[in-house]
Design an enzyme around this catalytic site. Structure first.
Site, PDB file in Angstrom:
ATOM      1  N   GLU A 189      -3.589   3.278   1.740  1.00  0.00           N
ATOM      2  CA  GLU A 189      -2.227   3.474   1.567  1.00  0.00           C
ATOM      3  C   GLU A 189      -1.315   3.089   0.798  1.00  0.00           C
ATOM      4  O   GLU A 189      -0.391   2.633   0.716  1.00  0.00           O
ATOM      5  CB  GLU A 189      -1.779   2.439   2.763  1.00  0.00           C
ATOM      6  N   MET A 200      -0.148   5.588  -0.502  1.00  0.00           N
ATOM      7  CA  MET A 200       0.926   6.515  -0.674  1.00  0.00           C
ATOM      8  C   MET A 200       2.069   5.550   0.786  1.00  0.00           C
ATOM      9  O   MET A 200       2.960   6.893   0.694  1.00  0.00           O
ATOM     10  CB  MET A 200       0.681   7.939  -0.820  1.00  0.00           C
ATOM     11  N   HIS A 201       1.576   5.108   0.481  1.00  0.00           N
ATOM     12  CA  HIS A 201       3.459   4.572   2.319  1.00  0.00           C
ATOM     13  C   HIS A 201       3.946   3.067   1.479  1.00  0.00           C
ATOM     14  O   HIS A 201       3.801   2.740   0.679  1.00  0.00           O
ATOM     15  CB  HIS A 201       1.731   3.398   3.079  1.00  0.00           C
ATOM     16  N   GLU A 259       6.231  -3.553  12.844  1.00  0.00           N
ATOM     17  CA  GLU A 259       6.521  -2.846  11.804  1.00  0.00           C
ATOM     18  C   GLU A 259       7.694  -2.105  11.609  1.00  0.00           C
ATOM     19  O   GLU A 259       7.669  -0.767  12.717  1.00  0.00           O
ATOM     20  CB  GLU A 259       5.036  -2.090  11.647  1.00  0.00           C
ATOM     21  N   TRP A 318       0.505   8.721   6.998  1.00  0.00           N
ATOM     22  CA  TRP A 318      -0.130   9.361   7.196  1.00  0.00           C
ATOM     23  C   TRP A 318      -0.128  10.902   8.854  1.00  0.00           C
ATOM     24  O   TRP A 318      -0.856  11.021   9.370  1.00  0.00           O
ATOM     25  CB  TRP A 318      -1.148   8.468   8.580  1.00  0.00           C
ATOM     26  N   ARG A 357     -10.963   0.934   9.324  1.00  0.00           N
ATOM     27  CA  ARG A 357     -11.108   0.019  10.651  1.00  0.00           C
ATOM     28  C   ARG A 357     -11.072   0.202  11.740  1.00  0.00           C
ATOM     29  O   ARG A 357     -11.004   1.014  11.898  1.00  0.00           O
ATOM     30  CB  ARG A 357      -9.519  -1.059  10.274  1.00  0.00           C
ATOM     31  N   ASN A 364      -4.072  -5.966  15.321  1.00  0.00           N
ATOM     32  CA  ASN A 364      -3.270  -5.171  14.936  1.00  0.00           C
ATOM     33  C   ASN A 364      -3.414  -3.793  15.796  1.00  0.00           C
ATOM     34  O   ASN A 364      -4.601  -3.318  15.970  1.00  0.00           O
ATOM     35  CB  ASN A 364      -3.623  -4.727  13.815  1.00  0.00           C
ATOM     36  N   GLU A 365      -2.309  -3.137  16.825  1.00  0.00           N
ATOM     37  CA  GLU A 365      -2.053  -1.721  17.622  1.00  0.00           C
ATOM     38  C   GLU A 365      -3.934  -1.665  18.455  1.00  0.00           C
ATOM     39  O   GLU A 365      -4.412  -0.688  17.668  1.00  0.00           O
ATOM     40  CB  GLU A 365      -1.900  -1.051  15.903  1.00  0.00           C
TER      41      GLU A 365
END
Ligand SMILES: [Zn+2]
Ligand SMILES: [Zn+2]
Ligand SMILES: [Zn+2]
Lengths: 659, 659, 659
Positions: A381, A383-384, A333, A341, A107, A145-146
């Site tokens: 993601e 494992m988030h 968020e 991460w 991204r 985003n971010e």
């Protein structure tokens, strides 16, 4: 009518079967959530092929959330241009600091300067705004985003490299001005044509700091204008809705004050455990990281809350354009389980999600949005964590959110009496020439913030150009770059009675990135009543003693001393090359602390605060106080109980006190 | 007639004067060696210029070895394409993970996908096979050398990048299938054209693990087909000779089970001291590395022996094609002095070469071939030892080999009652998202292996699809990727009475690299009788207590807990975020150990083994037992003597016991 | 008439207003300075646009210095080609070891092999030499600045890559010779066309050390010829002036003996604190770095003084061409406050600037030139100190210089009785294959130097081909590459009575970079009376005991043992794999020390020195003696006082003693 903290979540209808949004919306409402954020990465589903839009899935999802009683925050999907766009126009791709193209496959793979990408950004923004701009469920927008996540704030080649010379020409007018401003006579770096100037990478040795500073400013201006284009379209096609952006943690990739302009309010993304492992300024030891591994460090989180709460303060012509939604900052968020991460991703402590939520409220946040509703079952993601597990059962964060009593958290003012100053130009210049590998702008700034928070104080973090007239004490930890105009403002402030406290390296550099030819403190020399005598970069193991009153403090990392011309020494160095030289000085209302040592800073600040009638409270490690709307949030961030003022504070817990 | 361990060496006639092979052959025979391996890097001498072959030197060398009584193993010289080929066809060169061409000047500088290189590989294989395929001294072949050494298992550009889309198209049929399988909706990574897909490198942030997994599978398939082309030619032109390959240590660059297919038997290259310094899984501390610096760690070596011994087990249609030579695995290169490629290259302890040889035998190896006969006097490996020194005098390894009594080492079966499962898909997926910087697939897997070896057990290492019906206990330490079909096989195995033991992260992921949408343990949930509750990534310094019976164990690196639905908790966590949750669970014959801690694993395994009547023996550190052909090899790998069961074991020594 | 140490400074009229040189010159004269160095980076001011020269500013500056009584050293400005030249001819830019172009924007951005740059180098040298070659104030020249700084000694692509094949062809004549010399048969690296050979970078694994060695020699020859072109022009157009160059600290990027040829004398740039942080050989622990953080380590500095003092010794056809200026080595840049380029840049201790100056004198330096006059207010070096601060007030270094009494420092001979041998070919080959990550050529060499300096000895550092006949003891710590001719010279030297002491790895390698096929010590085996038995690379934590007389020493990093054939063992190893083997051996006048351990080396050297009547003095840590012109400089480098022989030595201080 009193308003209270509201809750939200980030959800991804495109990741789940079509029947899920209806089910999820109901569950979300039951859990007490009000808002759901959607679609910030969904471009390839909105426009699967060039110019072919598919809205049905999103129409249905938004309707489902609406029926379930949820209000929707939509996003422009520009962080993830689809493959068809990138492969048709590879010149959109950004370049890294090694001069390599950053490829499609994750991204943020775009260069803010790309004219082609600008066009597509406006096009997709227009399309989604037209489709949903006046949808009754849609209450607001998030841009992209971010910004700058994964070091994408700057592209070091391609479109950005091509656009840099024109930006310089617009700024400087002539090459002579540019060469003078940057000091290019040094090492014969003088340019004779605008096109000769490139990004400051892959050089034989370090770049000219003035070159770096202007490249950073240029890149920041690109993000600002990129966002401005989206805001303009959203304002036009989606009247009455707010526009915000979710900023990052200790992000240095652009001037947040510049980019935040034009938003209704600021949001940020709060990941306390990942922050401690990954984004913590260099001053945090491994012991601290282990101690707070399951909660994050209260002051690192608090710093970001206070930074974003103050970001739009004192900026004229801004303010809420939408209606019916909280106007304060959001945590867009909020971590509600383990992240994925950081090098290590420990499980949060029991109670941590509640503590984070309460702290956010106490530091001025109006809405906390948990990331994410259900843990992703695919891609980067998995494992988030989310509020729901992969199997859609409630995870631990869900249970903690369920147990929150929102009426404990009324909205209202944070009554900070102290302002701490922060500026991206100083950050960039400081870090371009750290001189001591263990120091940085953030380390120095956060040390002062921690000293203040350890004394129980609420703090406003502000740009030096903000209106500071209401504060009894203003602390400027690391403003190494100060303009003549800012120096005049500080003089006026001190004259009005405000106590000013400065850290090392203050006013060492000019706005162009040189040093003042009259030496530190440049245009502030009169106000401060002193000049630099020596500075000392302390390697690990090397300390410099400071005597202050009865106390002796061992400065680490940095120590500087002064020649006095009006100021007096409050503290002096003892032993070592700075022996007997002034370490802490004061003239009138202005104090400068030249040595880096948190307890020394706390002691000096404590005396100043008490002198102006601000009461201080020396708190135990990991215990913190925060105040809002007439309440006080008493917090214990330690993994063990703490006895404090007759109370037994449970591990990882909080209490809301009246007053 | 009993057969015994045989010995061999690797020799390089092209590096020495033409009179040497005759002298060396005689010395080798005197030393008790049977085989000599030749010519794996000699392409530029076989074909000095395009199409001009020069065989005289090799004819004479092979004849000299034959006259001296040695049997010859020849190699295809494809690891080192000559300069004339590379400069004529630079597209043969591979790309590294930074997207850079990997240049000519050392070895393995080719891309397995290059059609041009494929052609030349077949051409030179055909030429050498025609010349020597039926030479009476030639008993077998080695393909190329050490697939994937120096991270050459994968090229990230050029020919491989070009071939990847077609491989995907063949696998998935449609882009829709690909996008679904990879979860490309996440972050709008959906493709609309096969040609849009590239290797997963130089991305802005981490790649999609499904993208990584398929790229690794694709690269593995290239090695398999590259080798298959050589095998086909060798089978045709060199009837009755065996074909093998010398695999590496803890190599992750391809699926060894896939690539080994079609070989007669498997060989590997055993460098115990370099392995410990360079290839050891992350769990090995610096103290362990110093303690075993001069021998290597017995279990790291043993793991590789057991891995390669089991590699072709249970694969239909395979087996020995050649005749008159041992059919078991070979150690094709055995360190016999210091190596040269690790950060530190200590001298082996006295007795280490004998100990390594005896261990190889006891773990099922039929031939040990020492690398190399004479230390090289030129180029990259001058500081690597051989049996002879640079000056052709016998080095210490020579003396140790001379003192070996081969009749101590009869060939025969390794009577392992326990199988340990290993799979490259799980390895790749685990390591693509470790979640804990101190963990890895190898670390987790080797910890279970060490626990078993510490109990005195012989272990077969097998692919999960192997025939496991003969084992009383099957241990699967880290099979994070399990298919529905494999789940069915495990159920059948448990139903048949076999005890199954699984480690953390088992059955978390689908064959496509996503998570099971029903959560861990996906299709194994019924068999295991539980679902995942939480997992916790433990930073150094952070531990999680586990209570098991009377004992308390401090888990490091990783801990996960379970919701029970049929299983019962054998052990629970105490304190911390997992307090009271299930840590070790059992349903019927199936046990899952959720916490990473070697002593806990050993304790749980020990009880299971005793329950099924396998006797265990808790061995001191560095003392090991291995059994073969009715003998037991008692080994002391410590640099100090150890008293054990009334015996005094000398430092770095072994004894062959009957029974 | 006795001459004394003279002082100088580096000044930058182009960085300051035009009225400054006149003011500065007067201040410099008052401070006792004699020389000022100018203009090494001022090309863009001399020639702002192609072919347009502007000399007025420099004319005026030089005249101002002259009027002020200063003598001028001018520089060729070639380290900084201007933007107009680089953008017109980007092929001038060098390539780094990653194969990337090194960009314009700092300094040294050129490839020595570029024919275009060569032309411009000659053109600007001619222009400045014509302008100022006979100016009465100009006494000498410096070529360029700090050859190889920032790893610019070698470009790995572009012009250098293009020129390498022709250099090889000139050296070897035929490809057969090249392939044989490099041992290219190894790994089929044989070339069939000169153009196939490239720089040894981006290979799959390590390069052939012979390839590396020749690439380093080739690059060194480029610097030599680049400088020779400038020297020839300066000799022609500036008769009677000296030509020197300011070399670096522990620089390995070229053969200094080759490049120094043709200069009148050698200069170097002495940055003691930065040296310790940044350039110190790997043997220096963090404790040592902290202890000497504010002075640098006396022996690291002393080594460089002694290296450069001996650099032109024994070279025929050289010597001073200029007149009226000191002919000994200069310190062309002497740190006089904090530097800015190390990870940590501590403030020098009080007295350090004086101590550095006195030490320079005692080690044979005739002129010390402080860098720089005034701290720069712009660009990369604003945080580097000068004699004046940014605000033009005297900084601490200024005060220390002012207090120096130059009559304490008469010029004259350094009476060294011991020679230590140093050679860049050995350095390159050693470091190309260190075999032990904690070892290097510099570490090994400096350990012997420190052992000698700890015994109170003055040391000449010389090339092995220098005339060594005057020395009673010659120490060759790390000559791993020794030619047959050099072996003969050593034999003659030993026969003449000189004691020779060699360290490990001596005479292991041929001039081509292979090993001697007769093994170590190759052509020196007879002289030494031994051959290599084993070598051992010791990881941290692993030591090897050596028994010598009554003492036991724990060797670290490296230990080698010998087979004796004429020599006898003075010391043997005890325990470990080398147990009972010879560690220190002697035959006649020749001693070899096989173990790396500074105290052992000191003990062996001490006995040899006393045997030949050189008195030794075991000095406390940080205390040093240096002798020159009949005086002895007693130095205490410790940050604390030391009692020694009845004297109390103040911290960071010196005393000049008669005798
Ligand atoms: Zn600013
Ligand atoms: Zn598999
Ligand atoms: Zn030399």
């Amino acid at each position: 009518m009193t308003e209270y903290l509201q809750l939200a979540t980030c959800d991804y209808p495109e990741h789940v079967p079509a029947d899920r949004p209806a089910i999820y919306a109901e569950q979300q409402r039951e859990l007490g959530l009000t808002y759901v954020r959607l679609a910030e990465f969904a471009w390839s589903r909105m426009e699967p092929r060039p110019g072919e839009f598919e809205w049905a899935w999103l129409d249905e999802a938004i309707d489902a959330y609406q029926r379930g009683g949820m209000q929707v925050v939509l996003c422009t999907p520009t962080p993830t241009p689809p493959a068809w766009l990138i492969r048709a126009h590879p010149e959109i791709l950004p370049y890294d600091e090694q001069g390599r193209v950053r490829e499609f496959g994750s991204r943020r793979h775009y260069d803010f300067a790309s004219p082609i990408y600008r066009e597509h950004s406006r096009r997709i923004t227009r399309a989604i705004a037209e489709r949903y701009g006046e949808h009754p469920a849609v209450v607001g927008w998030q841009t992209d985003n971010e910004w700058a996540c994964h070091n994408t704030g700057r592209s070091y080649g391609g479109a950005s490299a091509a656009a840099f010379p024109a930006w310089l020409e617009a700024k400087y007018g002539s090459l002579e001005q540019l060469n003078t401003a940057w000091g290019n006579v040094f090492w014969s770096m003088e340019y004779t044509d605008w096109a000769q100037v490139k990004p400051p990478i892959l050089l034989v040795t370090e770049p000219n700091p003035s070159h770096v500073l202007d490249y950073y400013r240029f890149c920041s201006s690109l993000i600002a204008s990129f966002q401005a284009e989206q805001i303009a379209i959203l304002r036009e096609r989606s009247p009455g809705r707010f526009v915000t952006h979710n900023f990052m943690i200790f992000e240095s990739g652009f001037d947040h004050y510049e980019v935040a302009k034009g938003l209704d309010f600021v949001s940020w993304d709060n990941y306390p455990t990942g922050m401690l492992e990954f984004f913590a300024p260099s001053g945090q030891s491994d012991d601290i990281k282990t101690h707070f591994a399951r909660t994050g460090h209260p002051d690192l989180i608090g710093f970001n809350h206070d930074l974003y709460r103050g970001m739009l303060k004192g900026q004229e012509g801004l303010g809420r354009q939408g209606a019916g939604t909280p106007s304060g900052p959001w945590v867009m968020e909020q971590q509600c389980g383990q992240v994925n991460w950081a090098p290590f991703n420990p499980l949060p402590a029991r109670g941590a999600v509640q503590l984070w939520t309460a702290q956010a409220w106490a530091h001025g946040v109006d809405v906390v949005s948990y990331f994410r509703w259900r843990a992703a079952t695919m891609a980067q993601e998995v494992m988030h964590s989310g509020l729901l597990r992969h199997d859609e059962t409630p995870d631990r964060g869900y249970e903690e959110v369920k147990a929150l009593k929102l009426s404990d958290f009324p909205l209202g003012e944070v009554p900070a009496k102290v302002a701490l100053l922060h500026d991206y130009d100083s950050l960039w210049l400081y870090d371009a020439q750290k001189h001591s590998a263990s120091m940085s702008y953030w380390t120095q700034t956060v040390t002062y913030y921690m000293a203040l928070r350890s004394l129980g104080l609420d703090v406003d973090i502000l740009h030096p150009d903000a209106d500071l007239s209401g504060y009894k004490v203003v602390v400027a930890p690391a403003l190494t770059l100060i303009s003549a105009e800012q120096a005049r403002q500080f003089s006026a402030l001190a004259a009005s009675g405000t106590r000013l406290v400065f850290g090392p390296r203050t006013a060492f550099r000019t706005p162009g990135g040189e040093t003042w030819s009259e030496g530190q403190f440049g245009p502030m020399s009169d106000l401060i009543g002193a000049k630099l005598l020596q500075y000392d970069s302390l390697r690990p193991g090397l300390t410099q003693s400071v005597k202050y009153g009865e106390g002796t403090f061992a400065a680490t990392d940095w120590a500087e001393s002064y020649r006095l011309s009006g100021a007096r020494a409050l503290a002096s160095y003892a032993g070592g090359p700075l022996d007997t030289q002034a370490a802490v000085i004061r003239k009138g209302h202005v104090t400068v602390i030249g040595a880096h040592q948190q307890e020394l800073i706390g002691t000096v600040l404590s005396e100043i605060l008490m002198n102006v009638g601000i009461s201080v409270e020396t708190l135990p490690d990991g215990v913190r106080l925060s105040r809002r709307a007439g309440k006080t949030l008493l917090q214990n961030w330690n993994p063990h109980p703490v006895k404090w003022q007759g109370r037994l504070l449970a591990p990882v817990s909080f209490t809301v006190l009246d007053a």
